[in-house]
Design an enzyme around this catalytic site. Structure first.
Site, PDB file in Angstrom:
ATOM      1  N   ARG A 250       4.407  -0.216  -8.965  1.00 53.57           N
ATOM      2  CA  ARG A 250       5.497  -0.573  -9.885  1.00 53.57           C
ATOM      3  C   ARG A 250       6.607   0.462  -9.940  1.00 53.57           C
ATOM      4  O   ARG A 250       7.691   0.155 -10.449  1.00 53.57           O
ATOM      5  CB  ARG A 250       4.951  -0.750 -11.299  1.00 53.57           C
ATOM      6  CG  ARG A 250       4.041  -1.927 -11.410  1.00 53.57           C
ATOM      7  CD  ARG A 250       3.716  -2.182 -12.829  1.00 53.57           C
ATOM      8  NE  ARG A 250       2.801  -3.292 -12.932  1.00 53.57           N
ATOM      9  CZ  ARG A 250       2.290  -3.715 -14.057  1.00 53.57           C
ATOM     10  NH1 ARG A 250       2.613  -3.126 -15.178  1.00 53.57           N
ATOM     11  NH2 ARG A 250       1.471  -4.736 -14.075  1.00 53.57           N
TER      12      ARG A 250
ATOM     13  N   LEU B 132       1.173   7.639  -9.019  1.00 53.20           N
ATOM     14  CA  LEU B 132       1.641   6.699  -8.001  1.00 53.20           C
ATOM     15  C   LEU B 132       1.255   5.281  -8.404  1.00 53.20           C
ATOM     16  O   LEU B 132       0.140   5.033  -8.851  1.00 53.20           O
ATOM     17  CB  LEU B 132       1.004   7.006  -6.640  1.00 53.20           C
ATOM     18  CG  LEU B 132       1.359   8.312  -5.955  1.00 53.20           C
ATOM     19  CD1 LEU B 132       0.967   8.243  -4.479  1.00 53.20           C
ATOM     20  CD2 LEU B 132       2.830   8.646  -6.074  1.00 53.20           C
TER      21      LEU B 132
ATOM     22  N   GLN C 274      -9.798  -1.283 -15.512  1.00 51.58           N
ATOM     23  CA  GLN C 274     -10.313  -2.105 -14.412  1.00 51.58           C
ATOM     24  C   GLN C 274     -11.548  -1.451 -13.795  1.00 51.58           C
ATOM     25  O   GLN C 274     -12.581  -2.116 -13.583  1.00 51.58           O
ATOM     26  CB  GLN C 274      -9.210  -2.279 -13.365  1.00 51.58           C
ATOM     27  CG  GLN C 274      -9.673  -2.877 -12.050  1.00 51.58           C
ATOM     28  CD  GLN C 274      -8.521  -3.180 -11.123  1.00 51.58           C
ATOM     29  OE1 GLN C 274      -7.829  -4.172 -11.295  1.00 51.58           O
ATOM     30  NE2 GLN C 274      -8.306  -2.351 -10.118  1.00 51.58           N
TER      31      GLN C 274
ATOM     32  N   GLN D  70      -5.328 -13.434 -11.619  1.00 51.35           N
ATOM     33  CA  GLN D  70      -5.171 -12.324 -12.559  1.00 51.35           C
ATOM     34  C   GLN D  70      -3.740 -12.181 -13.067  1.00 51.35           C
ATOM     35  O   GLN D  70      -3.435 -11.233 -13.781  1.00 51.35           O
ATOM     36  CB  GLN D  70      -5.670 -11.023 -11.938  1.00 51.35           C
ATOM     37  CG  GLN D  70      -4.828 -10.457 -10.806  1.00 51.35           C
ATOM     38  CD  GLN D  70      -5.531  -9.307 -10.123  1.00 51.35           C
ATOM     39  OE1 GLN D  70      -6.464  -9.481  -9.353  1.00 51.35           O
ATOM     40  NE2 GLN D  70      -5.074  -8.077 -10.359  1.00 51.35           N
TER      41      GLN D  70
ATOM     42  N   GLY E  56      -9.190   2.891  -7.897  1.00 50.60           N
ATOM     43  CA  GLY E  56      -8.458   4.041  -8.420  1.00 50.60           C
ATOM     44  C   GLY E  56      -8.707   4.249  -9.906  1.00 50.60           C
ATOM     45  O   GLY E  56      -8.782   3.285 -10.672  1.00 50.60           O
ATOM     46  N   GLU E  57      -8.819   5.517 -10.309  1.00 49.90           N
ATOM     47  CA  GLU E  57      -8.929   5.820 -11.741  1.00 49.90           C
ATOM     48  C   GLU E  57      -7.635   5.485 -12.475  1.00 49.90           C
ATOM     49  O   GLU E  57      -7.615   5.390 -13.690  1.00 49.90           O
ATOM     50  CB  GLU E  57      -9.239   7.319 -11.937  1.00 49.90           C
ATOM     51  CG  GLU E  57     -10.650   7.676 -11.580  1.00 49.90           C
ATOM     52  CD  GLU E  57     -10.973   9.119 -11.898  1.00 49.90           C
ATOM     53  OE1 GLU E  57     -10.057   9.866 -12.314  1.00 49.90           O
ATOM     54  OE2 GLU E  57     -12.131   9.508 -11.714  1.00 49.90           O
ATOM     55  N   LYS E  58      -6.555   5.325 -11.737  1.00 49.61           N
ATOM     56  CA  LYS E  58      -5.262   4.978 -12.347  1.00 49.61           C
ATOM     57  C   LYS E  58      -5.403   3.711 -13.214  1.00 49.61           C
ATOM     58  O   LYS E  58      -4.869   3.642 -14.308  1.00 49.61           O
ATOM     59  CB  LYS E  58      -4.256   4.773 -11.211  1.00 49.61           C
ATOM     60  CG  LYS E  58      -3.048   3.967 -11.520  1.00 49.61           C
ATOM     61  CD  LYS E  58      -1.996   4.806 -12.187  1.00 49.61           C
ATOM     62  CE  LYS E  58      -0.729   4.047 -12.478  1.00 49.61           C
ATOM     63  NZ  LYS E  58      -0.833   2.617 -12.549  1.00 49.61           N
TER      64      LYS E  58
ATOM     65  N   HIS F  86      -3.312   4.235  -2.454  1.00 58.48           N
ATOM     66  CA  HIS F  86      -4.315   3.410  -1.754  1.00 58.48           C
ATOM     67  C   HIS F  86      -4.923   4.185  -0.579  1.00 58.48           C
ATOM     68  O   HIS F  86      -6.128   4.085  -0.321  1.00 58.48           O
ATOM     69  CB  HIS F  86      -3.671   2.133  -1.210  1.00 58.48           C
ATOM     70  CG  HIS F  86      -3.118   1.227  -2.263  1.00 58.48           C
ATOM     71  ND1 HIS F  86      -1.774   1.095  -2.494  1.00 58.48           N
ATOM     72  CD2 HIS F  86      -3.729   0.402  -3.140  1.00 58.48           C
ATOM     73  CE1 HIS F  86      -1.576   0.222  -3.472  1.00 58.48           C
ATOM     74  NE2 HIS F  86      -2.742  -0.214  -3.890  1.00 58.48           N
TER      75      HIS F  86
ATOM     76  N   LEU G 249       0.819  -1.220   0.000  1.00 59.42           N
ATOM     77  CA  LEU G 249       0.000   0.000   0.000  1.00 59.42           C
ATOM     78  C   LEU G 249       0.850   1.267   0.000  1.00 59.42           C
ATOM     79  O   LEU G 249       1.884   1.340   0.659  1.00 59.42           O
ATOM     80  CB  LEU G 249      -0.919  -0.005   1.224  1.00 59.42           C
ATOM     81  CG  LEU G 249      -1.852  -1.227   1.327  1.00 59.42           C
ATOM     82  CD1 LEU G 249      -2.714  -1.124   2.589  1.00 59.42           C
ATOM     83  CD2 LEU G 249      -2.726  -1.365   0.094  1.00 59.42           C
TER      84      LEU G 249
HETATM   85  O1  PAF Z   1      -6.150  -3.190  -8.479  1.00 53.10           O
HETATM   86  C1  PAF Z   1      -5.829  -4.172  -7.787  1.00 53.10           C
HETATM   87  O2  PAF Z   1      -5.032  -4.066  -6.846  1.00 53.10           O
HETATM   88  C2  PAF Z   1      -6.430  -5.543  -8.115  1.00 53.10           C
HETATM   89  O3  PAF Z   1      -6.593  -5.714  -9.478  1.00 53.10           O
HETATM   90  C3  PAF Z   1      -7.734  -5.820  -7.350  1.00 53.10           C
HETATM   91  C4  PAF Z   1      -8.843  -4.878  -7.766  1.00 53.10           C
HETATM   92  C5  PAF Z   1      -7.505  -5.704  -5.857  1.00 53.10           C
HETATM   93  C6  PAF Z   1      -8.225  -7.239  -7.650  1.00 53.10           C
HETATM   94  O4  PAF Z   1      -7.285  -8.188  -7.264  1.00 53.10           O
END
Ligand code: PAF
Length: 294
Positions: free
Chosen positions: A193, A190, A159, A66, A153-155, A40, A36
């Site tokens: 990575r 931010l 997603q 994922q 996050g909009e980042k 976050h 985090l």
């Molecule tokens: O954005 C993330 O950290 C992940 O893709 C999430 C939404 C927690 C799902 O694992």
């Protein structure tokens, strides 16, 4: 300051949420994979604004579903103690940090969420199966936490768009809220990575946000002007290997051929800097004066 309650099983989570539900409080969820940072923390603050004294739940789970082949699941940073400290600072009520077996008892699920056509573009093109994995775990987290509100996050704009779509299309009843991207003083978005960038790459990485700001500043002159401005920034810098630069409508669909002035749009970029793949995006309005920045 007392820290958040830590739940690692479904039963512990349910027990912690029981009282809040009985009292009629709204519940907010901030799904994360840990490691985090301030980005976050800003999601947690948005969650708190949304539910007031209701519980804010942060989930910390590195979701194997994922990650594709060659995306190093085992090397993903796991920093639970530091993460708990961030959650404590933000007044989070519950941290749900389950094991893989707890989330996927009996192995990976046979039934998963089909993310649809939006998942086949942009990030989905280089990461097949990624959004199927994201939506499946988010659907599970929605089922376990049963939040009223979930903050993303909009980042990670694709997603966010897909989670919104899932909640609407599958009638999950979760208000999916997008929180603005947090940036370093020089504009870099931010991201967990960023820690992989050496000083030279860190400097080159600012090209992404510069390209987006340049596009936004020129968007009043139309789509071509916006894209040209972004491309000029990319040409002027070294060490950035562009994957995509696209202008879409806010739902990631194509813009019409003739874009009427005042059309809301999104510009998205992905590039490799050294061995690190970075993404960023920004809202802009085509053919209308922009709020200038950077
Ligand atoms: O954005 C993330 O950290 C992940 O893709 C999430 C939404 C927690 C799902 O694992």
């Amino acid at each position: 300051m007392t820290g958040p309650h830590l739940a690692s099983t479904r039963e512990e989570l349910a027990a912690l949420l029981q009282d809040a539900r009985a009292q009629g409080h709204e519940v907010a969820l901030v799904p994360t994979m840990g490691a985090l940072h301030e980005g976050h923390a800003s999601l947690m603050r948005v969650a708190r604004e949304k539910v007031g004294t209701g519980p804010v739940v942060v989930s910390i789970f590195v979701n194997p579903l994922q990650f594709g082949e060659g995306e190093d699941l085992d090397r993903y940073p796991r920093t639970l103690d530091a993460d708990l400290a961030v959650c404590a600072d933000e007044g989070v009520d519950i941290v749900f940090a389950p094991s893989v077996d707890e989330v996927y008892p009996g192995g990976l699920p046979q039934v998963a969420v089909d993310p649809g056509p939006v998942a086949e573009t942009l990030e989905g093109r280089t990461r097949p199966g990624h959004f199927r994995g994201v939506l499946t775990v988010v659907a599970k987290l929605f089922g376990l936490v049963r939040p009223d509100v979930a903050v993303f996050g909009e980042k990670d704009y694709q997603q966010l768009t897909l989670v919104r779509r899932m909640s609407a299309d599958l009638c999950q009843g979760v208000d999916v809220v997008g929180a603005p991207t947090q940036r370093e003083h020089d504009g870099l978005a931010l991201s967990s990575r960023n820690r992989y960038l050496d000083p030279e790459e860190r400097l080159a990485a600012t090209t992404l946000s510069r390209a987006l700001f340049a596009a936004r500043n020129e968007a009043s002159y139309g789509v071509d002007a916006a894209l040209d401005a972004a491309r000029a920034e990319l040409r002027a810098s070294q060490g950035v290997d562009l994957d995509y630069l696209v202008l879409t409508d806010p739902g990631l669909g194509d813009l019409p051929e003739e874009v009427p002035p005042g059309t809301e749009a999104r510009i998205l970029i992905a590039a490799r800097v050294g061995t690190t793949r970075l993404i960023d995006n920004m809202a802009l309005t085509i053919g209308a004066a922009q709020e200038t920045n950077h």
